[in-house]
Design a protein around this motif. Structure first.
Motif, PDB file in Angstrom:
ATOM      1  N   ALA A   1     -19.413  69.619  35.350  1.00  0.00           N
ATOM      2  CA  ALA A   1     -18.758  69.540  36.654  1.00  0.00           C
ATOM      3  C   ALA A   1     -17.929  68.257  36.768  1.00  0.00           C
ATOM      4  CB  ALA A   1     -19.815  69.593  37.758  1.00  0.00           C
ATOM      5  N   ARG A   2     -18.500  67.160  36.255  1.00  0.00           N
ATOM      6  CA  ARG A   2     -17.773  65.883  36.273  1.00  0.00           C
ATOM      7  C   ARG A   2     -16.455  66.012  35.511  1.00  0.00           C
ATOM      8  NH1 ARG A   2     -17.209  61.491  32.824  1.00  0.00           N
ATOM      9  NH2 ARG A   2     -17.246  59.410  33.818  1.00  0.00           N
ATOM     10  N   ASN A   3     -16.529  66.579  34.319  1.00  0.00           N
ATOM     11  CA  ASN A   3     -15.307  66.727  33.514  1.00  0.00           C
ATOM     12  C   ASN A   3     -14.305  67.652  34.188  1.00  0.00           C
ATOM     13  OD1 ASN A   3     -16.407  65.070  31.544  1.00  0.00           O
ATOM     14  ND2 ASN A   3     -17.241  66.782  30.353  1.00  0.00           N
ATOM     15  N   ALA A   4     -14.815  68.733  34.804  1.00  0.00           N
ATOM     16  CA  ALA A   4     -13.919  69.689  35.458  1.00  0.00           C
ATOM     17  C   ALA A   4     -13.197  69.043  36.641  1.00  0.00           C
ATOM     18  CB  ALA A   4     -14.713  70.908  35.925  1.00  0.00           C
ATOM     19  N   ILE A   5     -13.896  68.208  37.396  1.00  0.00           N
ATOM     20  CA  ILE A   5     -13.271  67.550  38.554  1.00  0.00           C
ATOM     21  C   ILE A   5     -12.203  66.569  38.094  1.00  0.00           C
ATOM     22  CG2 ILE A   5     -13.693  65.969  40.471  1.00  0.00           C
ATOM     23  CD1 ILE A   5     -16.482  67.252  40.735  1.00  0.00           C
TER      24      ILE A   5
END
Length: 473
Positions: free
Chosen positions: A105-109
């Motif tokens: 999720a961190r990378n996607a954001i």
């Protein structure tokens, strides 16, 4: 006047489906010999401490009528540690999965921010807006927000761990449950069959009953060795032998088990009832009546008929634990395992470990996933079973179901909205990054796998994707 022969011969087959409301049930709770299957006893290691005390107290109210087959005792003593190890592994895997998903999720954001930033820079060139976006969606800001979720998830998982007072070490040093169970049964434990008797029973199970699908236990035919496969039948033989020793006129057996497979229950015509063949056999051979019940029904009956003190929360925990021991099993009727059904289907025998070895995997982490009994891990197990057969890393067995699960695809559109572009993986690890899609569960698997196995898993998925290339839309 005596009933006609046809009605007498097939009496068991003509009876209505038993239910918790039928009038015949009370007699079994009043005076029947009660046989708890191994999985019922092992459930004691799954309950929280408070619920376990209530369950043991409820069993104490019927302890004088409890009888344990030797086979149940053997499986119980040998299986205690594995239950605790399984729970420890499942909770540990849940923590790893949460961390992997939060990292994704961190990378996607950050990637989403970079996409917007690039468009602002290309078409608007408004430095103030770009600076504001960078400040609002900075790495530190994203980590801070996700950290709140991480703390909440960790708190709940820690609560689950602390709610259980038993660990695998308890079994090795001072198991608090084993002596309690021993006190419940006292001397009412079956004797070990001699080698000749055991051999005869195994031969009957493997050579005659299982091929002809005579209950119980024929669904376990592929558990590896004849001794493992025939566990249910060995218990059944002991139950019949013990029932024949009961006083005439009061030969009743109440058998409690989480096992509701089709080698105990007839599920034809949309109804589930104990196989009439079982009722008929125990009547013919021992002159006894039989009733099968699941733990939720059994403990509800103990509470209803014997006024056992079981709180609603305890009963709900009994029901939940019972469900974890009763996963649906495969039929040998051409079943195709898919992404949708994999979580509800238990791979036969040690097939996941066989696939693990044939793929050349070596890490304990991935091995733990292959041995996990949880539905969440079965998708990975079935994928590895299918891909190793598809890529000829091993020969599929004759009774092995076909698996239609892929971890990645090339070309076309994403199979589902949550699938990721191949760019989610480094260029040195994944080829055709721009023209491929990867399943989110496979990304989670790679995230938890050590480097020694990560490369093997990526190669398997990439080769499978090449063989199943999708047309470009």
């Amino acid at each position: 006047m005596e009933d006609p022969a046809l009605l007498r011969r097939f009496h068991a087959w003509l009876q209505p489906v038993p239910s918790p409301q039928d009038t015949a049930r009370l007699a079994f709770f009043q005076d029947a010999v009660i046989v708890l299957d191994t999985n019922v006893l092992l459930s004691l290691y799954e309950y929280t401490a408070e619920s376990r005390e209530e369950v043991l107290a409820a069993l104490g109210q019927v302890s004088g009528r409890l009888w344990m087959p030797y086979q149940v005792g053997l499986e119980f003593v040998r299986g205690r540690r594995s239950v605790l190890e399984s729970r420890k592994r499942v909770l540990g895997d849940a923590s790893k999965s949460v961390n992997a998903k939060l990292a994704a999720a961190r990378n996607a954001i950050i990637e989403a921010k970079d996409t917007v930033r690039a468009q602002l820079q290309k078409y608007a060139r408004v430095p103030a807006d770009i600076a504001a976006l960078d400040q609002l969606v900075s790495v530190a800001a994203v980590d801070e927000h996700l950290g709140l979720y991480r703390d909440v998830f960790k708190a709940h998982l820690d609560m689950l761990k602390s709610g259980h007072d038993l660990t695998p070490v308890n079994v090795d040093t001072a198991d608090p449950i084993l002596p309690r169970v021993a006190d419940l049964y006292e001397d009412r434990v079956g004797l070990q069959p001699d080698d000749q008797l055991l051999q005869r029973r195994l031969d009957e199970a493997v050579a005659f009953r299982f091929p002809n699908q005579i209950p119980p236990g024929f669904k376990d035919f592929d558990k590896g060795t004849p001794l493992k496969a025939a566990g249910d039948f060995l218990i059944w033989e002991e139950v019949i032998e013990q029932a024949a020793l009961l006083p005439e006129g009061s030969r009743r057996v109440l058998f409690v088990s989480n096992d509701v497979k089709e080698d105990w229950y007839d599920v034809s015509n949309g109804k589930q009832r104990p196989w009439p063949a079982l009722l008929d056999e125990i009547q013919r051979r021992a002159g006894a009546e039989l009733r099968l019940e699941t733990p939720p029904d059994f403990y509800a009956g103990v509470r209803m008929y014997l006024n056992a003190n079981l709180a609603d929360d305890t009963y709900e925990e009994i029901r939940r634990v019972s469900e974890t021991f009763t996963p649906p099993t495969l039929d040998d009727d051409g079943t195709v395992v898919t992404t949708r059904t994999a979580g509800n289907l238990v791979p036969p025998g040690d097939l996941p470990v066989v696939a693990y070895r044939s793929a050349g995997l070596t890490s304990p982490a991935v091995r733990g996933t292959m041995e996990s009994p949880t539905p969440a891990e079965r998708l990975v197990q079935w994928w590895l079973i299918g891909v190793t057969a598809q890529l000829h890393r091993r020969e599929a067995t004759e009774r092995e179901p076909r698996v239609d699960i892929v971890a990645a695809v090339r070309g076309g559109d994403a199979p589902a909205p949550d699938w990721k572009r191949g760019t989610a993986l480094p260029s040195g690890e994944w080829i055709h990054r721009e023209s491929s899609w990867i399943a989110p569960w496979f990304l989670d698997l790679l995230g938890s796998a050590p480097p020694v196995d990560r490369g093997i898993l990526s190669a398997l998925a990439s080769q499978q994707a090449a063989e199943n290339q999708r047309p470009t839309s």
